[in-house]
Design an enzyme around this catalytic site. Structure first.
Site, short mmCIF file in Angstrom:
data_model
loop_
_atom_site.label_atom_id
_atom_site.label_comp_id
_atom_site.label_asym_id
_atom_site.label_seq_id
_atom_site.Cartn_x
_atom_site.Cartn_y
_atom_site.Cartn_z
N GLU A 509 -1.45 29.02 12.00
CA GLU A 509 -2.16 29.87 11.04
C GLU A 509 -1.43 29.85 9.70
O GLU A 509 -0.22 30.09 9.66
CB GLU A 509 -2.24 31.29 11.60
CG GLU A 509 -3.02 31.36 12.90
CD GLU A 509 -2.53 32.46 13.85
OE1 GLU A 509 -1.85 33.39 13.39
OE2 GLU A 509 -2.84 32.37 15.06
N GLU A 540 -3.67 31.79 19.23
CA GLU A 540 -2.35 31.33 19.68
C GLU A 540 -2.42 30.55 21.00
O GLU A 540 -1.70 29.56 21.19
CB GLU A 540 -1.39 32.52 19.84
CG GLU A 540 -0.93 33.15 18.53
CD GLU A 540 -1.99 34.02 17.87
OE1 GLU A 540 -3.02 34.32 18.52
OE2 GLU A 540 -1.81 34.41 16.70
N GLN A 562 2.74 32.44 14.39
CA GLN A 562 3.15 33.13 13.16
C GLN A 562 4.24 34.17 13.37
O GLN A 562 5.17 34.26 12.57
CB GLN A 562 1.92 33.76 12.51
CG GLN A 562 2.08 34.04 11.06
CD GLN A 562 0.74 34.23 10.37
OE1 GLN A 562 0.06 35.24 10.56
NE2 GLN A 562 0.32 33.27 9.58
N ASP A 565 5.92 38.33 18.10
CA ASP A 565 5.11 39.32 18.83
C ASP A 565 3.77 38.75 19.27
O ASP A 565 3.19 39.20 20.25
CB ASP A 565 4.89 40.56 17.96
CG ASP A 565 6.18 41.37 17.81
OD1 ASP A 565 6.61 41.95 18.82
OD2 ASP A 565 6.76 41.39 16.72
N TYR A 566 3.27 37.74 18.54
CA TYR A 566 1.98 37.16 18.91
C TYR A 566 2.13 36.00 19.88
O TYR A 566 1.14 35.43 20.35
CB TYR A 566 1.20 36.74 17.66
CG TYR A 566 1.10 37.89 16.68
CD1 TYR A 566 0.78 39.17 17.15
CD2 TYR A 566 1.39 37.74 15.33
CE1 TYR A 566 0.73 40.25 16.30
CE2 TYR A 566 1.35 38.83 14.48
CZ TYR A 566 1.02 40.09 14.97
OH TYR A 566 0.98 41.16 14.13
N HIS A 607 5.85 43.03 13.91
CA HIS A 607 6.57 41.97 13.20
C HIS A 607 8.06 42.11 13.44
O HIS A 607 8.86 41.52 12.73
CB HIS A 607 6.32 42.04 11.69
CG HIS A 607 4.88 41.95 11.33
ND1 HIS A 607 4.13 43.03 10.94
CD2 HIS A 607 4.04 40.89 11.32
CE1 HIS A 607 2.88 42.64 10.71
NE2 HIS A 607 2.80 41.36 10.93
#
Ligand SMILES: Cc1ncc(C[n+]2csc(CCOP(=O)(O)OP(=O)(O)O)c2C)c(N)n1
Ligand SMILES: [Mg+2]
Length: 820
Positions: A509, A540, A562, A565-566, A607
């Site tokens: 992304e 993701e 990115q 956490d994701y 984040h």
């Protein structure tokens, strides 16, 4: 029930989609003539496959195998699909595909039974050497040294997983590789052995119920966006175990639900709806449909309806419990093999008595294959049993004699029963001194060693390309080495790597036009093109899957997630597919994906996470680098890009604007995996940490110095592998005290490091104070300016923890810091 073969979507006038008439025309012109011998050979294969399913189930019920799931009811459509599968093509599918696998010669009936039994011999069971359940397919696309073979000359199947739809994201990558090979001229040389101008089609299969998974939708959407050569067949038998399609899929039809994907004046996905028992129509439609996928790179979905489950879902239940009588009757009547048989007779390809003759011969052939597979599975174990029994018979106790007799009489011998019996006998001989005892313990030692290899090998690459064997090239600095923002170090490093290796590309992304949210790829898309740095949707799971499939086809993807956490969105695929791929194929496959992500510290709950134990525990098979700054990160990338084991690098989010010097050999220097670095020498306490906590530990060490405490600070650098030379214990030997520091949850990666140093490295032996961990508090980091400070370890909490430890050792010397 569905109706007829309708390309481009649904049936007849109900559909007014442009592509439908176009596709219908394509089909009419491509109708292959079916020769009698082809039809008969197909029927015999379908029949043999059915017999194997029936016998397979019986083997489970007899106790010769533990679990069975078969391809009965799906045979005929798979014959049609197989006709279009060419050398160089790829499959990513599931446990119903035995007929397709045999028709394409990627597997056979012997291997089917070998896997059902769990034969650990890789020659007998090449898909997984007994590691996967029956009907979990894989071809071996690595040679014995772990290097890629030419995949353009062979049919290829990636390794199945049982978690439904788990194979879909990888399918995207298999097709994406064709797109890159076809469209990126920089890959002309690199395609050798991996592609012929991107002509390879990625075939996917999935059950109707599994299409409810997010993985399916993400993949289908991305395939439509990317326009990659995917041919995805949905085997629709109307059920997901006991749940009927009405409870699974909107409008009870995946092709109806997907109608918005059908191309109009915009590209999309061609959709074909076909009945799973209509052999001739299936052959036609697949021939034309796949031809279109191959030549135009337009994705297609084949919705195969009216399939059945003659034996129910699997060996663990009976479908009579949840299917109505009417449905069961339908399944008998519309059984695809029965229909094909009737059609053969009606069309005059063969008479009933001819067919009966072939059926009798094929039934016998399948039984013979079963018997051979059973014998091949049992014979070596029986030899091992005989050896064990020959020792046991010399141990003169009734219980051991009983064990020997039981082992001798068993119809099915297992290695666990042998080892268990031998271990029992050894225990009865404890304290005695006899040749039998020596022999038994030798037997056990050898047996355990063999088993370690048999079940535990190939978690990581052992090839010459293993990142652990990449030459260490130290960073070189000179008076002219510039000092820049950390992100510039990475940028220059990626630039050098993109220039060096045309196979390298990054997807994620905001990494293309913008050049990454932290501008780490700034300007690189303009320089290398949008096939090297490619923006993706927010997906993701399939960014990772796209990387896995492409890596299997010889490319070098950087999967950009990115924020750490994701990464949880991609975790399922990372754990179930990527991490265990090499292991679950016993070294037959690999996918050298490098995952780039950023974490630990920024603002906001999502984040600033540092769920490192989640990764460490879920991703055995993937190396995990936790660099403290961008130079170390660059060095890890350089190591991983030159190796063939997947890895993840977690950059420190608050480090992009910190100043760092650019090594003169940017792009070339490497940081070895599993080699901790002492950042500060000290004599009183060892602080073991990584990532963003390194700076905090050093800051705290300076404050502790003022209190008369000398801290040694060690950066572990990678959590996996962890300290390959077991060096941390040498520090603990001198300081006799240790604190494990990070910003994961309590009991997370700090506990992992503690286990490694205290237990594996025997660090406990050297301690004269209780070992400690200091981690985040067990809540997510709050957003406000102080949220991070009061959640994560900070200079003060590290000082307190170390001081407390020193006070425990010497309360007289270290007065309490507070008023108590
Ligand atoms: C993620 C996941 N959830 C649940 C299961 C258990 N499970 C195995 S097969 C199956 C049904 C799948 O049905 P479908 O996709 O229609 O395939 P079919 O077996 O009918 O061919 C389920 C629920 C699983 N393997 N994976
Ligand atoms: Mg189903």
């Amino acid at each position: 029930m569905g109706t007829s073969t309708v390309p481009g979507g649904r049936e007849k006038s109900r559909d007014n989609v442009t592509s439908a008439s176009y596709m219908a025309k394509t089909l009419r012109h491509s109708k292959p003539a079916l020769a009698a011998e082809t039809v008969i050979a197909d029927y015999r294969l379908a029949y043999s496959s059915r017999r194997a399913s029936i016998l397979g189930r019986a083997e489970v019920l007899r106790g010769n195998a533990t679990f069975g799931i078969f391809g009965d009811g799906k045979e005929v459509a798979q014959l049609a699909m197989a006709k279009t599968f060419r050398p160089g093509d790829w499959r990513s599918g599931y446990y119903r595909d035995q007929t397709f696998m045999w028709a394409t010669e990627m597997s056979n009936v012997r291997a089917f039974f070998a896997q059902l039994y769990g034969n650990t011999n890789v020659d007998a069971e090449p898909a997984s050497a007994g590691r996967q359940m029956g009907n979990h397919f894989a071809t071996r696309f690595l040679d014995d040294r772990g290097e890629f073979k030419r995949s353009v000359d062979t049919p290829n199947s990636t390794a199945d997983v049982s978690n439904v739809a788990g194979w879909m994201p990888r399918l995207l990558g298999l097709a994406y590789a064709s797109k890159l090979y076809r469209n990126n001229p920089q890959l002309r040389t690199a395609q050798d052995g991996f592609s012929v101008n991107g002509n390879e089609v990625a075939f996917g299969t999935i059950g109707d119920a599994a299409t409810s998974e997010g993985h399916f939708w993400e993949t289908v959407n991305a395939a439509g966006v990317l326009q990659v050569p995917i041919a995805l067949s949905v085997w629709d038998d109307g059920y997901g175990i006991s749940v009927p399609i009405s409870d699974e899929t909107t409008k009870s039809s995946i092709s109806d639900a997907l109608r918005g994907f059908i191309p109009d004046d915009r590209p999309g996905i061609d959709i074909y709806v076909l009945r799973g028992w209509d052999y001739a129509a299936l052959v036609d439609a697949y021939a034309a449909g796949i031809d279109r996928v191959r030549t135009t790179h337009k994705p297609a979905l084949f919705h195969i309806t009216e399939l059945t489950q003659p034996q129910g879902h699997s060996t663990s239940g009976s479908h009579e419990r949840y299917k109505s009588k009417e449905r069961l009757r339908f399944e008998v009547e519309y059984d695809c093999i029965r229909r094909m048989r009737d059609w053969i007779i009606e069309s005059g390809f063969a008479s009933e008595s001819q067919i009966e003759g072939w059926e009798a011969a094929d039934k016998e052939a399948v039984e013979a294959a079963r018997d051979l597979a059973w014998e091949a599975y049992q014979a070596p174990i029986r030899d091992e049993r005989d050896h064990a029994v020959s020792i046991l018979q010399r141990v003169d106790t009734p219980k051991v004699a009983e064990i020997a007799a039981t082992l001798t009489d068993a119809n099915k011998v297992t290695r666990s029963a042998i080892l268990s019996g031998v271990s029992f006998a050894l225990r009865t001989l404890r304290g005695t001194d006899s040749p039998e005892r020596t022999e038994l313990s030798k037997f056990i030692e050898d047996y355990k060693r063999e088993h370690a290899e048999r079940y535990r090998s190939h978690v990581y690459s052992t090839s010459d390309e293993s990142p652990l064997k990449v030459a260490v090239v130290p960073a070189v600095y000179s008076a002219k080495s510039p000092t820049v923002d950390g992100r510039q170090v990475l940028l220059r490093n990626f630039d050098a790597n993109f220039a060096r290796d045309p196979r390298l590309f990054v997807i994620g992304e905001d990494i293309g036009r913008l050049g990454d949210v932290n501008l780490v790829f700034e300007g690189l898309q303009a320089k290398y093109g949008d096939l090297r740095l490619t923006d993706t949707g927010i997906r993701e799971t399939t960014i990772l899957g796209q990387s896995i499939g492409a890596a299997m086809r010889g490319l070098r993807p950087i999967c950009d997630i990115q924020y750490l956490d994701y990464f949880l969105y991609a975790l399922e695929v990372a754990a179930d597919d990527l991490a265990c791929l090499h292991w679950r194929t016993a070294g037959g496959q690999k996918a050298p994906v490098v995952i780039r992500t950023k974490g630990h510290r920024l603002v906001g709950i999502w984040h600033a996470g540092s769920p490192m134990a989640v990764l460490v525990n879920a991703l055995h098979g993937v190396y995990i680098a936790v660099p403290r700054n961008m130079t170390q990160a660059a060095g890890f990338y350089n190591t991983l890009f030159r190796g063939d084991n997947p890895g993840v690098v977690i950059e420190v989010l608050n480090g992009y604007r910190m100043k760092e010097r650019v090594p003169d050999n940017i792009g070339e220097f490497t940081v070895p995996l599993g080699v901790p670095e002492v950042l500060r020498a000290g004599t009183d306490v060892t602080v073991v940490t990584y990532g963003a906590c390194c700076a905090i530990a050093l800051d705290a060490a300076r404050a502790l110095e003022e209190l008369g405490i000398s801290c040694e600070v060690i950066d572990v650098q990678t959590l996996n592998p962890f300290d390959v030379d077991q060096s941390i214990v040498r520090s603990v030997e001198r300081t006799h005290a240790v604190l494990f520091l990070d910003e994961d949850m309590p009991g997370g990666a700090s506990a992992f490091m503690m286990q490694q140093v205290l237990e594996r490295q025997n660090g406990w032996w050297h301690l004269d104070a209780a070992p400690r961990t200091l981690a985040a508090s067990p809540n997510r980091p709050a957003y406000g300016p102080d949220g991070d400070y009061f959640t994560k370890p900070n200079r003060e909490s590290v000082v307190e923890a170390v001081y407390d430890l020193m006070r425990e050792r010497n309360p007289a010397k270290f007065a309490p810091l507070d008023s108590q």
